[in-house]
Design a protein around this motif. Sequence first.
Motif, PDB file in Angstrom:
ATOM      1  N   GLN A  75       0.829  -1.205   0.000  1.00  0.00           N
ATOM      2  CA  GLN A  75       0.000   0.000   0.000  1.00  0.00           C
ATOM      3  C   GLN A  75       0.863   1.254   0.000  1.00  0.00           C
ATOM      4  OE1 GLN A  75      -2.978   0.209   3.071  1.00  0.00           O
ATOM      5  NE2 GLN A  75      -3.611  -1.929   2.782  1.00  0.00           N
ATOM      6  N   ALA A  76       1.918   1.229   0.824  1.00  0.00           N
ATOM      7  CA  ALA A  76       2.812   2.390   0.907  1.00  0.00           C
ATOM      8  C   ALA A  76       3.491   2.653  -0.425  1.00  0.00           C
ATOM      9  CB  ALA A  76       3.851   2.165   2.007  1.00  0.00           C
ATOM     10  N   ILE A  77       3.911   1.599  -1.103  1.00  0.00           N
ATOM     11  CA  ILE A  77       4.558   1.767  -2.406  1.00  0.00           C
ATOM     12  C   ILE A  77       3.582   2.361  -3.411  1.00  0.00           C
ATOM     13  CG2 ILE A  77       5.557   0.506  -4.359  1.00  0.00           C
ATOM     14  CD1 ILE A  77       6.795  -1.424  -2.285  1.00  0.00           C
ATOM     15  N   ASP A  78       2.336   1.906  -3.371  1.00  0.00           N
ATOM     16  CA  ASP A  78       1.328   2.434  -4.289  1.00  0.00           C
ATOM     17  C   ASP A  78       1.103   3.929  -4.077  1.00  0.00           C
ATOM     18  OD1 ASP A  78       0.971  -0.051  -5.404  1.00  0.00           O
ATOM     19  OD2 ASP A  78      -0.798  -0.557  -4.206  1.00  0.00           O
ATOM     20  N   VAL A  79       1.166   4.374  -2.816  1.00  0.00           N
ATOM     21  CA  VAL A  79       0.959   5.787  -2.508  1.00  0.00           C
ATOM     22  C   VAL A  79       2.195   6.617  -2.848  1.00  0.00           C
ATOM     23  CG1 VAL A  79       0.556   7.454  -0.642  1.00  0.00           C
ATOM     24  CG2 VAL A  79      -0.733   5.315  -0.701  1.00  0.00           C
ATOM     25  N   ALA A  80       3.375   6.091  -2.510  1.00  0.00           N
ATOM     26  CA  ALA A  80       4.603   6.878  -2.584  1.00  0.00           C
ATOM     27  C   ALA A  80       5.236   6.905  -3.973  1.00  0.00           C
ATOM     28  CB  ALA A  80       5.621   6.354  -1.575  1.00  0.00           C
ATOM     29  N   GLU A  81       5.124   5.814  -4.710  1.00  0.00           N
ATOM     30  CA  GLU A  81       5.871   5.705  -5.975  1.00  0.00           C
ATOM     31  C   GLU A  81       5.483   6.747  -7.015  1.00  0.00           C
ATOM     32  OE1 GLU A  81       7.146   2.379  -9.320  1.00  0.00           O
ATOM     33  OE2 GLU A  81       5.467   1.967  -7.969  1.00  0.00           O
ATOM     34  N   PRO A  82       4.191   7.024  -7.259  1.00  0.00           N
ATOM     35  CA  PRO A  82       3.858   7.967  -8.339  1.00  0.00           C
ATOM     36  C   PRO A  82       4.501   9.338  -8.180  1.00  0.00           C
ATOM     37  CG  PRO A  82       1.901   6.761  -7.644  1.00  0.00           C
ATOM     38  CD  PRO A  82       2.977   6.432  -6.656  1.00  0.00           C
ATOM     39  N   ALA A  83       4.646   9.817  -6.942  1.00  0.00           N
ATOM     40  CA  ALA A  83       5.232  11.140  -6.717  1.00  0.00           C
ATOM     41  C   ALA A  83       6.692  11.056  -6.277  1.00  0.00           C
ATOM     42  CB  ALA A  83       4.415  11.904  -5.677  1.00  0.00           C
ATOM     43  N   GLY A  84       7.268   9.860  -6.263  1.00  0.00           N
ATOM     44  CA  GLY A  84       8.669   9.706  -5.885  1.00  0.00           C
ATOM     45  C   GLY A  84       8.953  10.053  -4.438  1.00  0.00           C
ATOM     46  N   VAL A 111      13.632  -5.930   4.582  1.00  0.00           N
ATOM     47  CA  VAL A 111      12.485  -5.195   4.038  1.00  0.00           C
ATOM     48  C   VAL A 111      12.903  -4.029   3.141  1.00  0.00           C
ATOM     49  CG1 VAL A 111      10.423  -3.877   4.635  1.00  0.00           C
ATOM     50  CG2 VAL A 111      11.075  -5.854   6.013  1.00  0.00           C
ATOM     51  N   ILE A 112      13.894  -3.251   3.549  1.00  0.00           N
ATOM     52  CA  ILE A 112      14.266  -2.042   2.809  1.00  0.00           C
ATOM     53  C   ILE A 112      14.631  -2.331   1.351  1.00  0.00           C
ATOM     54  CG2 ILE A 112      15.910  -0.140   2.681  1.00  0.00           C
ATOM     55  CD1 ILE A 112      13.901   0.280   4.870  1.00  0.00           C
ATOM     56  N   PRO A 113      15.341  -3.447   1.038  1.00  0.00           N
ATOM     57  CA  PRO A 113      15.654  -3.717  -0.372  1.00  0.00           C
ATOM     58  C   PRO A 113      14.418  -3.808  -1.265  1.00  0.00           C
ATOM     59  CG  PRO A 113      17.052  -5.051   1.034  1.00  0.00           C
ATOM     60  CD  PRO A 113      16.036  -4.400   1.939  1.00  0.00           C
ATOM     61  N   SER A 114      13.294  -4.294  -0.707  1.00  0.00           N
ATOM     62  CA  SER A 114      12.086  -4.384  -1.530  1.00  0.00           C
ATOM     63  C   SER A 114      11.565  -3.002  -1.902  1.00  0.00           C
ATOM     64  CB  SER A 114      11.005  -5.180  -0.787  1.00  0.00           C
ATOM     65  OG  SER A 114      10.616  -4.517   0.403  1.00  0.00           O
ATOM     66  N   LEU A 115      11.788  -2.016  -1.040  1.00  0.00           N
ATOM     67  CA  LEU A 115      11.403  -0.648  -1.372  1.00  0.00           C
ATOM     68  C   LEU A 115      12.240  -0.118  -2.526  1.00  0.00           C
ATOM     69  CD1 LEU A 115      10.968   0.918   2.195  1.00  0.00           C
ATOM     70  CD2 LEU A 115       9.168   0.548   0.507  1.00  0.00           C
ATOM     71  N   PHE A 116      13.547  -0.316  -2.452  1.00  0.00           N
ATOM     72  CA  PHE A 116      14.422   0.158  -3.533  1.00  0.00           C
ATOM     73  C   PHE A 116      14.178  -0.603  -4.833  1.00  0.00           C
ATOM     74  CE2 PHE A 116      17.085   1.702   0.079  1.00  0.00           C
ATOM     75  CZ  PHE A 116      17.064   3.032  -0.275  1.00  0.00           C
ATOM     76  N   HIS A 117      13.768  -1.849  -4.706  1.00  0.00           N
ATOM     77  CA  HIS A 117      13.443  -2.613  -5.909  1.00  0.00           C
ATOM     78  C   HIS A 117      12.248  -1.991  -6.624  1.00  0.00           C
ATOM     79  CE1 HIS A 117      13.201  -6.059  -8.593  1.00  0.00           C
ATOM     80  NE2 HIS A 117      11.900  -6.148  -8.338  1.00  0.00           N
ATOM     81  N   ALA A 118      11.348  -1.383  -5.844  1.00  0.00           N
ATOM     82  CA  ALA A 118      10.158  -0.752  -6.422  1.00  0.00           C
ATOM     83  C   ALA A 118      10.463   0.632  -6.983  1.00  0.00           C
ATOM     84  CB  ALA A 118       9.055  -0.670  -5.371  1.00  0.00           C
ATOM     85  N   PHE A 119      11.160   1.469  -6.195  1.00  0.00           N
ATOM     86  CA  PHE A 119      11.415   2.849  -6.635  1.00  0.00           C
ATOM     87  C   PHE A 119      12.291   3.545  -5.608  1.00  0.00           C
ATOM     88  CE2 PHE A 119       8.329   3.518  -3.416  1.00  0.00           C
ATOM     89  CZ  PHE A 119       8.441   4.829  -2.989  1.00  0.00           C
ATOM     90  N   GLY A 120      12.769   4.738  -5.974  1.00  0.00           N
ATOM     91  CA  GLY A 120      13.354   5.670  -5.026  1.00  0.00           C
ATOM     92  C   GLY A 120      14.844   5.574  -4.836  1.00  0.00           C
ATOM     93  N   ALA A 121      15.396   6.646  -4.221  1.00  0.00           N
ATOM     94  CA  ALA A 121      16.830   6.731  -3.934  1.00  0.00           C
ATOM     95  C   ALA A 121      17.117   6.722  -2.437  1.00  0.00           C
ATOM     96  CB  ALA A 121      17.408   8.006  -4.550  1.00  0.00           C
TER      97      ALA A 121
END
Length: 463
Positions: A75-84, A111-121
């Motif tokens: 859910q967090a990735i869905d919210v955060a990814e579009p606006a980076g 857990v954190i690697p899955s976030l970077f796999h999705a998006f972001g710096a």
Amino acid sequence: MIPETTLAFSGVLHAELKGHLFPEDGLEAAAILICTRTPGPRFRLLVRDMILVPHAACQRREHDGITWPGEYLEQAIDVAEPAGRAVILIHSHPGGLFAFSIADDESDQRVIPSLFHAFGAFHGSAVMTTDGAVRARLYDSDLEERPVDLVTVSGDDLSYWWADNATDRGPRDRPIAFTSGMTAELGRLSALVVGASGTGSITCEQLARLGFGRVQVVDFDRVEWKNLNRILNSSHADAAANRLKVQVFAEAVTGYRGQGIAVPVPASITTREAVLAAADCDVVFCCVDTLEARHIADLIAAAFLLPLFDVGVVIPVRKKGDTFAVADVCGRIDYVQPGGSTLQDRGIYTPESLRGEYLRRVAPEAHQQELEAGYLRGLVDEAPAVITLNMRAASACVNEFIARAYPFRLEPNTLYARTEFSLAACEEEYFAETAFTRTPNLILARGNAEPLLGMPILNRVVR
């Protein structure tokens, strides 16, 4: 040294988060913070949204451990990814550990690697203890870790938690108001002052001598002869040379604090340059006499999660026969916390009054403008002798900041969202935050989204 990295909360969101993380059962709880950031160069993350992981949804909740479903991370990735936006995973430490445990380190590595796999710096994690204190850290895409230098909350009180002033048992004691310890901490903070004239020059002087590490001053105006009776540090030579007010202030501060403390911003607060300067600060003081500037200050406080202190003075006059008489001598100080009631909510300005001010500005022949623009409402006086009133109001404004950051009042700060004083009646009146109706604020924690503050006039110039 001004902190390189900051995580900023509004008081409203921090209180909601604390209530969720500590449901009074003594067990850990978790949430996910969705953060925007300021335009820079400082790296300030602003908590805009939260996903609160339901207590009942957790597979395991213990005094010193928690396991929660991955669907909330999705859910967090869905919210955060579009606006980076950046994602910060936060959980409670009911036992009081103000540090990351070995279990926390291991969890982040999974857990954190899955976030970077999705998006972001940049993404990160944080912990909160029962007193609401937060400690945070950031990771880059190589999973290199660095602490967040400063975590702030701008609520009824102003809270500052420094990474280098913490132990595993919690943050070290906060400085006491009016001590050298307060001066030392202020040396790590940056203030923005909008307006360098009557109340503004006095506010600037106080902030510089209190020890702020940086004082940025926004004003496009120049010193004139009529200003010399109320602008600190101004001189005949400055008026003769028609020098910028901000430059006069910066040179004076350099004389007793050294280079780099005072930063002049010779521009209108309605310019991109000034808004970018504001985004790089920790607190804003608004010392202006126009509604438009107050409107922009309101937007800045909300968009960048900054505490705002607004000061205003006026001397209403009345006709007495063939002459005039003073009806009152008034001052007002408003403290605006991001997520709370704004200056607009409090009636300082309205869309109609902003439009009226604009119309008067573009029609300078209107006599009514002259009557309303000055200190003495209803009487034109280009060099009013108001420095004593300005001193009184500016001092109250800066003391209001000190009371919030280093509480010394006998009553809670929430009772003092606004202070009004009358020198004629020898009275002071106070208004609580609850005295004002709070409307939804759509640009809260907007951060660096273009156009800045949601205003097309501040859009980035593409060359």
